[in-house]
Scaffold this active site. Structure first.
Site, PDB file in Angstrom:
ATOM      1  N   GLN A  15       7.341  -3.443   8.886  1.00  0.00           N
ATOM      2  CA  GLN A  15       7.556  -2.114   8.330  1.00  0.00           C
ATOM      3  C   GLN A  15       6.495  -1.148   8.857  1.00  0.00           C
ATOM      4  O   GLN A  15       6.769   0.013   9.156  1.00  0.00           O
ATOM      5  CB  GLN A  15       7.510  -2.177   6.802  1.00  0.00           C
ATOM      6  CG  GLN A  15       7.816  -0.851   6.146  1.00  0.00           C
ATOM      7  CD  GLN A  15       9.260  -0.409   6.358  1.00  0.00           C
ATOM      8  OE1 GLN A  15      10.180  -1.184   6.129  1.00  0.00           O
ATOM      9  NE2 GLN A  15       9.463   0.830   6.790  1.00  0.00           N
ATOM     10  N   ARG A  68      12.852   0.727  12.581  1.00  0.00           N
ATOM     11  CA  ARG A  68      12.684  -0.735  12.463  1.00  0.00           C
ATOM     12  C   ARG A  68      13.306  -1.408  13.689  1.00  0.00           C
ATOM     13  O   ARG A  68      12.759  -2.369  14.234  1.00  0.00           O
ATOM     14  CB  ARG A  68      13.367  -1.248  11.177  1.00  0.00           C
ATOM     15  CG  ARG A  68      12.731  -0.771   9.876  1.00  0.00           C
ATOM     16  CD  ARG A  68      11.376  -1.411   9.634  1.00  0.00           C
ATOM     17  NE  ARG A  68      11.418  -2.849   9.650  1.00  0.00           N
ATOM     18  CZ  ARG A  68      11.730  -3.613   8.607  1.00  0.00           C
ATOM     19  NH1 ARG A  68      11.977  -3.072   7.436  1.00  0.00           N
ATOM     20  NH2 ARG A  68      11.742  -4.940   8.696  1.00  0.00           N
ATOM     21  N   CYS A 109       9.518   2.567   2.419  1.00  0.00           N
ATOM     22  CA  CYS A 109      10.110   1.501   3.236  1.00  0.00           C
ATOM     23  C   CYS A 109      11.579   1.276   2.901  1.00  0.00           C
ATOM     24  O   CYS A 109      12.313   0.744   3.721  1.00  0.00           O
ATOM     25  CB  CYS A 109       9.308   0.214   3.090  1.00  0.00           C
ATOM     26  SG  CYS A 109       9.310  -0.468   1.420  1.00  0.00           S
ATOM     27  N   HIS A 169       3.875  -6.748   4.841  1.00  0.00           N
ATOM     28  CA  HIS A 169       5.162  -6.399   5.466  1.00  0.00           C
ATOM     29  C   HIS A 169       4.861  -5.709   6.805  1.00  0.00           C
ATOM     30  O   HIS A 169       5.104  -4.517   7.000  1.00  0.00           O
ATOM     31  CB  HIS A 169       5.948  -5.477   4.528  1.00  0.00           C
ATOM     32  CG  HIS A 169       7.394  -5.327   4.893  1.00  0.00           C
ATOM     33  ND1 HIS A 169       7.992  -6.006   5.927  1.00  0.00           N
ATOM     34  CD2 HIS A 169       8.386  -4.550   4.347  1.00  0.00           C
ATOM     35  CE1 HIS A 169       9.265  -5.668   6.001  1.00  0.00           C
ATOM     36  NE2 HIS A 169       9.530  -4.790   5.065  1.00  0.00           N
ATOM     37  N   ARG A 227      11.338 -14.245   6.062  1.00  0.00           N
ATOM     38  CA  ARG A 227      11.035 -13.448   4.860  1.00  0.00           C
ATOM     39  C   ARG A 227      10.938 -14.455   3.719  1.00  0.00           C
ATOM     40  O   ARG A 227      11.936 -15.108   3.372  1.00  0.00           O
ATOM     41  CB  ARG A 227      12.133 -12.424   4.581  1.00  0.00           C
ATOM     42  CG  ARG A 227      12.015 -11.806   3.210  1.00  0.00           C
ATOM     43  CD  ARG A 227      12.901 -10.603   3.016  1.00  0.00           C
ATOM     44  NE  ARG A 227      12.412  -9.475   3.772  1.00  0.00           N
ATOM     45  CZ  ARG A 227      12.838  -8.209   3.611  1.00  0.00           C
ATOM     46  NH1 ARG A 227      13.753  -7.937   2.715  1.00  0.00           N
ATOM     47  NH2 ARG A 227      12.331  -7.229   4.335  1.00  0.00           N
ATOM     48  N   ASP A 269       6.412   3.056  -2.831  1.00  0.00           N
ATOM     49  CA  ASP A 269       7.340   1.916  -2.789  1.00  0.00           C
ATOM     50  C   ASP A 269       7.871   1.724  -4.207  1.00  0.00           C
ATOM     51  O   ASP A 269       7.327   2.305  -5.167  1.00  0.00           O
ATOM     52  CB  ASP A 269       6.577   0.668  -2.294  1.00  0.00           C
ATOM     53  CG  ASP A 269       7.494  -0.519  -1.980  1.00  0.00           C
ATOM     54  OD1 ASP A 269       8.730  -0.337  -1.956  1.00  0.00           O
ATOM     55  OD2 ASP A 269       6.961  -1.626  -1.761  1.00  0.00           O
TER      56      ASP A 269
HETATM   57  N1  NVA Z   1       7.553  -4.115  -1.936  1.00  0.00           N
HETATM   58  C1  NVA Z   1       8.971  -4.300  -1.720  1.00  0.00           C
HETATM   59  C2  NVA Z   1       9.315  -4.008  -0.310  1.00  0.00           C
HETATM   60  C3  NVA Z   1      10.782  -4.150   0.030  1.00  0.00           C
HETATM   61  C4  NVA Z   1      11.079  -3.912   1.475  1.00  0.00           C
HETATM   62  C5  NVA Z   1       9.335  -5.724  -2.084  1.00  0.00           C
HETATM   63  O1  NVA Z   1       8.573  -6.640  -1.756  1.00  0.00           O
HETATM   64  O2  NVA Z   1      10.380  -5.920  -2.717  1.00  0.00           O
HETATM   65  N1   CP Z   2      12.237  -2.106   4.153  1.00  0.00           N
HETATM   66  C1   CP Z   2      12.835  -3.283   4.232  1.00  0.00           C
HETATM   67  O1   CP Z   2      12.255  -4.272   4.669  1.00  0.00           O
HETATM   68  O2   CP Z   2      14.137  -3.319   3.810  1.00  0.00           O
HETATM   69  P1   CP Z   2      15.031  -4.590   3.550  1.00  0.00           P
HETATM   70  O3   CP Z   2      14.494  -5.278   2.319  1.00  0.00           O
HETATM   71  O4   CP Z   2      16.414  -4.050   3.332  1.00  0.00           O
HETATM   72  O5   CP Z   2      14.969  -5.500   4.742  1.00  0.00           O
END
Ligand code: NVA
Ligand code: CP
Length: 308
Positions: free
Chosen positions: A137, A291, A263, A134, A107, A223
């Site tokens: 997800q 997930r 998500c 992502h 990540r 989101d």
């Molecule tokens: N769009 C959000 C998704 C979190 C799972 C982010 O990137 O923070």
């Molecule tokens: N939806 C998701 O990826 O959650 P986290 O940021 O908690 O991993």
């Protein structure tokens, strides 16, 4: 061990349509098998390394639990307590981990970092969220839709919120791959990047009118207004996105059996009202739980296929 080039999962369309559909079917079977108490050891003695440059609850816990449920192990390397935080190049980290573990999940702030890592990796690499996409997800989201409504082919999905985000890009990619219609309802200033719109033109319609975009649709998704790393822009994003809150009025326009996805993490009464996310059409807990099973199916597909 196989010497062939590993398969990576950096974007949804790293899988073919038939592989994606097989993965969902496998995920549903893995879920049933886990719930029935069956012990499965398809990844016995295999190790997944996880690198998190940003916070995570779902991704970290589901990958870690998933490896345990398949008889393997997951380890976490955060930049703060690995040599990455002291400047070791990402490519060197990738080459080293290729010698030690069987799969890597990253990540990262920048999608380029995952691509740099994958380019020199001899083990499968999974995108656990970047600024661009992502995809893990979307595996869980599609599994959830299949579970509650059956196939998504030909269905209509409406994305409500910022169009230029990782989650929206992933929905655009998946609309093309799985052949569903996607409405993206967003302010002009936050429209999806041309790269995605052009690639998936036949499957995605762009509008600023959230109400029109939600009429008779099968799934409404949103989101957070400010993604991780966008905290400084929160005030501006809130101003632009306030008219795009998913509330009861918007849900009422959708088809009667439409579902709501997010998500997570969510900010109640910002991008979605508590009445919707905690209401009867919301499938967010099932979505979060999936997930685990979708990623187990992914790990089996990428890792066990390398060992026969
Ligand atoms: N769009 C959000 C998704 C979190 C799972 C982010 O990137 O923070
Ligand atoms: N939806 C998701 O990826 O959650 P986290 O940021 O908690 O991993």
């Amino acid at each position: 061990m196989s010497n062939s080039k590993p398969r990576h999962f950096l974007a949804e369309d790293d899988l073919s349509q038939s592989e994606f559909l097989t993965l969902i079917k496998n995920a549903i079977e893995l879920k049933a098998s886990w719930k029935s108490g069956e012990i499965r050891e398809s990844l016995r003695n295999r190790t997944l390394a996880m690198i998190f440059e940003k916070a995570s609850t779902r991704t970290r816990s589901s990958f870690e639990a998933g490896m345990v449920q398949l008889g393997g192990h997951a380890l976490n390397l955060s930049p703060a307590d690995s040599q990455l935080g002291r400047g070791e190049p990402i490519e060197d980290t990738s080459r080293v981990l290729s010698e030690i573990v069987d799969c890597a999940m990253l990540r990262t702030h920048s999608h380029d970092t995952i691509e740099q890592f994958a380019r020199v990796s001899s083990i499968p690499v999974i995108n656990g969220l970047s600024d661009k996409l992502h995809p893990c997800q979307l595996l869980a989201d599609m599994q959830t839709f299949f579970e509650v409504r059956g196939s998504i082919e030909g269905a209509t999905v409406t994305w409500v919120g910022a169009g230029n985000t990782n989650m929206c890009n992933s929905f655009i990619n998946t609309a093309k791959l799985l052949n569903f219609n996607l409405n993206v309802a967003c302010p002009t200033e936050l429209a999806p990047d041309a790269e995605f719109m052009n690639k998936c033109a036949g499957h995605t319609q762009l509008t600023t009118d959230a109400r029109a975009a939600c009429e008779n649709v099968d799934l409404i998704v949103t989101d957070v207004w400010a993604s991780m790393g966008q905290e400084d822009d929160t005030a501006q994003l809130t101003k632009l996105l306030s008219p795009y809150q998913v509330n009861d009025d918007l849900m009422a326009l959708a088809s009667k059996d439409a579902v709501f996805m997010h998500c997570l993490p969510a900010h109640r009464n910002e991008e979605v009202t508590a009445s919707v996310i905690d209401g009867p059409q919301s499938v967010v807990w099932q979505e979060a739980g999936n997930r685990l099973h979708a990623q187990k199916a992914l790990l089996e597909m990428l890792v066990s296929s390398r060992f026969g």
